[in-house]
Each structure stands twice: as C-alpha cells, then as structure tokens.
Design an enzyme around this catalytic site. Structure first.
Site, PDB file in Angstrom:
ATOM      1  N   ALA A  66       0.869  -1.176   0.000  1.00  0.00           N
ATOM      2  CA  ALA A  66       0.000   0.000   0.000  1.00  0.00           C
ATOM      3  C   ALA A  66       0.908   1.228   0.000  1.00  0.00           C
ATOM      4  CB  ALA A  66      -0.870  -0.013   1.249  1.00  0.00           C
ATOM      5  N   GLY A 109       0.470  -4.843   0.790  1.00  0.00           N
ATOM      6  CA  GLY A 109      -0.748  -4.827  -0.033  1.00  0.00           C
ATOM      7  C   GLY A 109      -0.540  -5.469  -1.402  1.00  0.00           C
ATOM      8  N   GLU A 132       4.931  -4.873   6.952  1.00  0.00           N
ATOM      9  CA  GLU A 132       4.190  -3.875   7.740  1.00  0.00           C
ATOM     10  C   GLU A 132       4.713  -3.734   9.164  1.00  0.00           C
ATOM     11  OE1 GLU A 132       2.823  -6.040   5.681  1.00  0.00           O
ATOM     12  OE2 GLU A 132       1.078  -5.190   4.665  1.00  0.00           O
TER      13      GLU A 132
HETATM   14  N1  CAA Z   1       4.609   3.160  -0.678  1.00  0.00           N
HETATM   15  C1  CAA Z   1       5.041   4.314  -1.230  1.00  0.00           C
HETATM   16  N2  CAA Z   1       6.169   4.425  -1.951  1.00  0.00           N
HETATM   17  C2  CAA Z   1       6.916   3.327  -2.116  1.00  0.00           C
HETATM   18  C3  CAA Z   1       6.544   2.070  -1.567  1.00  0.00           C
HETATM   19  C4  CAA Z   1       5.341   2.022  -0.815  1.00  0.00           C
HETATM   20  N3  CAA Z   1       4.872   0.871  -0.294  1.00  0.00           N
HETATM   21  N4  CAA Z   1       7.490   1.169  -1.886  1.00  0.00           N
HETATM   22  C5  CAA Z   1       8.411   1.804  -2.623  1.00  0.00           C
HETATM   23  N5  CAA Z   1       8.075   3.109  -2.766  1.00  0.00           N
HETATM   24  C6  CAA Z   1       8.815   4.164  -3.493  1.00  0.00           C
HETATM   25  C7  CAA Z   1      10.009   4.638  -2.693  1.00  0.00           C
HETATM   26  O1  CAA Z   1       9.646   5.590  -1.732  1.00  0.00           O
HETATM   27  C8  CAA Z   1      10.878   5.203  -3.798  1.00  0.00           C
HETATM   28  O2  CAA Z   1      10.380   6.482  -4.147  1.00  0.00           O
HETATM   29  P1  CAA Z   1      11.416   7.702  -4.453  1.00  0.00           P
HETATM   30  O3  CAA Z   1      12.199   7.248  -5.653  1.00  0.00           O
HETATM   31  O4  CAA Z   1      10.515   8.852  -4.717  1.00  0.00           O
HETATM   32  O5  CAA Z   1      12.263   7.841  -3.227  1.00  0.00           O
HETATM   33  C9  CAA Z   1      10.585   4.277  -4.979  1.00  0.00           C
HETATM   34  O6  CAA Z   1       9.354   3.641  -4.684  1.00  0.00           O
HETATM   35  C10 CAA Z   1      11.650   3.219  -5.167  1.00  0.00           C
HETATM   36  O7  CAA Z   1      11.811   2.538  -3.916  1.00  0.00           O
HETATM   37  P2  CAA Z   1      13.239   2.295  -3.231  1.00  0.00           P
HETATM   38  O8  CAA Z   1      14.203   3.405  -3.564  1.00  0.00           O
HETATM   39  O9  CAA Z   1      12.991   2.029  -1.779  1.00  0.00           O
HETATM   40  O10 CAA Z   1      13.703   0.971  -3.999  1.00  0.00           O
HETATM   41  P3  CAA Z   1      14.665  -0.181  -3.463  1.00  0.00           P
HETATM   42  O11 CAA Z   1      14.913  -1.047  -4.647  1.00  0.00           O
HETATM   43  O12 CAA Z   1      15.831   0.380  -2.725  1.00  0.00           O
HETATM   44  O13 CAA Z   1      13.784  -1.005  -2.371  1.00  0.00           O
HETATM   45  C11 CAA Z   1      11.782  -2.095  -1.548  1.00  0.00           C
HETATM   46  C12 CAA Z   1      12.636  -1.705  -2.799  1.00  0.00           C
HETATM   47  C13 CAA Z   1      12.563  -3.097  -0.717  1.00  0.00           C
HETATM   48  C14 CAA Z   1      10.512  -2.729  -2.074  1.00  0.00           C
HETATM   49  C15 CAA Z   1      11.482  -0.830  -0.715  1.00  0.00           C
HETATM   50  O14 CAA Z   1      11.012   0.194  -1.590  1.00  0.00           O
HETATM   51  C16 CAA Z   1      10.488  -1.034   0.372  1.00  0.00           C
HETATM   52  O15 CAA Z   1      10.799  -1.615   1.394  1.00  0.00           O
HETATM   53  N6  CAA Z   1       9.234  -0.538   0.159  1.00  0.00           N
HETATM   54  C17 CAA Z   1       8.200  -0.563   1.177  1.00  0.00           C
HETATM   55  C18 CAA Z   1       7.586  -1.960   1.317  1.00  0.00           C
HETATM   56  C19 CAA Z   1       6.524  -1.957   2.399  1.00  0.00           C
HETATM   57  O16 CAA Z   1       6.784  -1.634   3.548  1.00  0.00           O
HETATM   58  N7  CAA Z   1       5.302  -2.350   2.014  1.00  0.00           N
HETATM   59  C20 CAA Z   1       4.178  -2.424   2.951  1.00  0.00           C
HETATM   60  C21 CAA Z   1       3.361  -1.176   2.864  1.00  0.00           C
HETATM   61  S1  CAA Z   1       2.073  -1.086   4.083  1.00  0.00           S
HETATM   62  C22 CAA Z   1       0.813  -2.093   3.509  1.00  0.00           C
HETATM   63  O17 CAA Z   1       0.907  -2.642   2.430  1.00  0.00           O
HETATM   64  C23 CAA Z   1      -0.401  -2.207   4.393  1.00  0.00           C
HETATM   65  C24 CAA Z   1      -1.462  -3.153   3.908  1.00  0.00           C
HETATM   66  O18 CAA Z   1      -1.551  -4.269   4.359  1.00  0.00           O
HETATM   67  C25 CAA Z   1      -2.452  -2.743   2.950  1.00  0.00           C
END
Ligand code: CAA
Length: 258
Positions: A66, A109, A132
């Site tokens: 998400a 998500g 999460e």
């Molecule tokens: N929400 C918003 N933006 C996100 C995102 C997310 N879930 N995941 C990645 N992005 C964005 C980053 O902020 C980044 O944006 P900028 O270039 O503007 O800084 C871009 O996507 C690229 O991401 P990274 O630079 O972090 O890429 P990476 O290759 O170094 O890492 C990753 C990849 C390991 C997937 C890392 O991006 C990450 O950990 N993302 C978050 C994953 C996460 O926590 N997901 C759970 C969300 S909460 C949820 O889903 C609740 C639910 O149950 C509904």
C-alpha cells in the site's frame, strides 16, 4: 478501453489483463489504483467474451505494498469514515479465475493483491513478504487471514512477525504460489496458463471456484452439499452436453459458456 491513471488494460483473446502501472513508486497501491483495479475486474466479470483475468506488474515489480505516503497521516477515525480497505471485499464477488503474474516485489498490499487471486505464477527471483511490522503496523487488506489459511498459523506468524522477504522457491514449497518461471518468460507462461483455462467451460470453472472456496469456510458436510449441488447444476449447461458428446465422438470440446 477506459482511461485509467495507474493501470493499463488489454484483452488477449478470452483473457483480460490488468497491468499495474505506477512504476516510480514500485506500483505502490494508492486508493485510486486499487479502485481502478477492482472496477476493471468487475468490468471483465460482466464481459462474456472474457473468461480469465490476469493481474500483472511490469518487468521489474508486481507491487511494493500500500502507498505508505498516502497512509502515514491517517487516523483511526479517518480510516473508519472512509473505510478505504472495504474495496478489497469486492474481490470475493469475482467468479471468473484470477491469476497473478508476479515479478520483483509482492510486498504488503501487493502480496495481498496476489493472494486475492486464485493462482499465482511468479518469476524465480520474485520476493514476497509482509513488511508492515517494520512500519509499526500490520497487514490490513486480508494478509493475516489469507496467508494463515494457506500455510497455517505458525509459519504465518513467523513471517508476518519478522517482516522479512521470502523467495519464490520457498513460497512455492509452502504452497503459496503455483509455478515458478525464469523472469523473462513469466508473463508469457502466465498467458499460456490463462489461455488453457479460457478453453475450459466457464460454467464448470465458476462452479469449481465456488465449491473450492467454500472448502475453506464451511464445515465438511456443508461443503460436500455445495459440491453436489454444483455438480448437479453443471448438468443444466450446454457445456456439459458438449463436453460429454465430444468425449464419445473422440474430438476436442468447444465450450460456449451456456
Ligand atoms: N509506498 C510508497 N512508496 C513506495 C513504496 C510504498 N509501499 N514502496 C516503494 N516506494 C517508493 C520509494 O519511496 C521510492 O520512491 P522515491 O524514488 O521517490 O524515493 C521508490 O518507490 C523506489 O523505492 P526504493 O528506492 O525504496 O527501492 P529499493 O529497490 O531500494 O527497495 C523495496 C525496494 C525493498 C521494495 C522498498 O522500496 C520497500 O521496502 N518498500 C516498502 C515496502 C513496504 O513496507 N510495504 C508495505 C506497505 S504497508 C501495507 O501494504 C499495508 C497493507 O496491508 C495494505
């Protein structure tokens, strides 16, 4: 096709394809995007030409969860009033087969989106997980329920508590995903699988999906009754007549979904 901001939509024969298209955020699912996905799923559901739906990411990733930026300012009351996760309930009404084609990350998500599909086909370097907990929260779009039903309580807790990524091989061993392919052919393999399904009787597929889903929800006796009723119901279809006639005439059946 309709204009969308965050998804691309196409049809290939009898298969409808929804491609997640927010590459700058690794296909993070904001509210508009999930509305677009579910709205389009419902359109494919209503379209008799479409028999199977595929949800795919781009070559690099399926969906990294998400949208954290959209979510971070929420309060319990703002969530309660907007109830943004209720849109996920509409997945349960889709009766056609749904296949997720997973590349790169399917996290949070994004993993829940894949789990809401009936089948998952993944690239061998795909990564699944519920991170999460690392954000101080928990899955909220079905993750705790769908994963636990698939792999049991202990494994689900280990995963959701640790918030680590799981490789496609382990996910397959645990029965979370159906097939693994080389990354460069995952979409092709998914379409091949979808096209095979699209040649089956859509009525039989629908009755089977309902009965199998019930197996997770109801006591055995009730489940067996549903199975029997659906089996009987299939005999009201032209597809049943065609399927059995084709067998005795030693030819391939042509199912019309009638
Ligand atoms: N929400 C918003 N933006 C996100 C995102 C997310 N879930 N995941 C990645 N992005 C964005 C980053 O902020 C980044 O944006 P900028 O270039 O503007 O800084 C871009 O996507 C690229 O991401 P990274 O630079 O972090 O890429 P990476 O290759 O170094 O890492 C990753 C990849 C390991 C997937 C890392 O991006 C990450 O950990 N993302 C978050 C994953 C996460 O926590 N997901 C759970 C969300 S909460 C949820 O889903 C609740 C639910 O149950 C509904």
């Amino acid at each position: 096709m309709s204009e969308y901001e965050h998804i691309l939509v196409r049809t290939e024969g009898k298969v409808g394809v929804i491609e997640l298209n927010r590459p700058k955020s690794l296909n993070a699912l904001n509210r508009k995007m999930i509305e677009e996905i579910v709205g389009q799923l419902e359109m494919f559901e209503a379209n008799r030409q479409i028999r199977v739906v595929v949800i795919q990411g781009n070559e690099k990733t399926f969906a990294a969860g998400a949208d954290i930026q959209e979510m971070m300012g929420e309060t319990p009351l703002s969530f309660e009033m907007a109830d943004p996760f209720s849109v996920w309930d509409r997945f349960m009404s889709i009766k056609k087969p749904l296949i997720a084609s997973v590349t790169g990350y399917a996290l949070g998500g994004g993993f829940e989106l894949a789990l809401h599909c009936d089948l998952i086909i993944a690239a061998e370097d795909a990564k699944f997980g519920f991170p999460e907990v690392n954000l101080g929260v928990m899955p909220g779009a079905g993750g705790t329920q769908l994963l636990t039903r698939l792999i049991g309580k202990r494994k689900a807790l280990e995963w959701i508590w640790l918030g680590e990524h799981m490789g496609a091989k382990e996910a397959k061993e645990l029965g979370i995903i159906n097939r693994i392919t080389a990354p460069e052919i995952v979409f092709e393999e998914t379409m091949r699988f979808a096209e095979k399904l699209a040649e089956q009787s859509p009525i039989a597929l629908r009755l089977i999906k309902e009965a199998v889903n019930k197996a997770e929800d109801v006591p055995l006796r009730e489940g067996l009754t549903i199975e029997r009723k659906n089996f009987y119901l299939a005999f009201d279809s032209k597809d049943q007549k065609e399927g059995m006639r084709a067998f005795v005439e030693k030819r391939r059946p042509s199912f019309k979904g009638e």
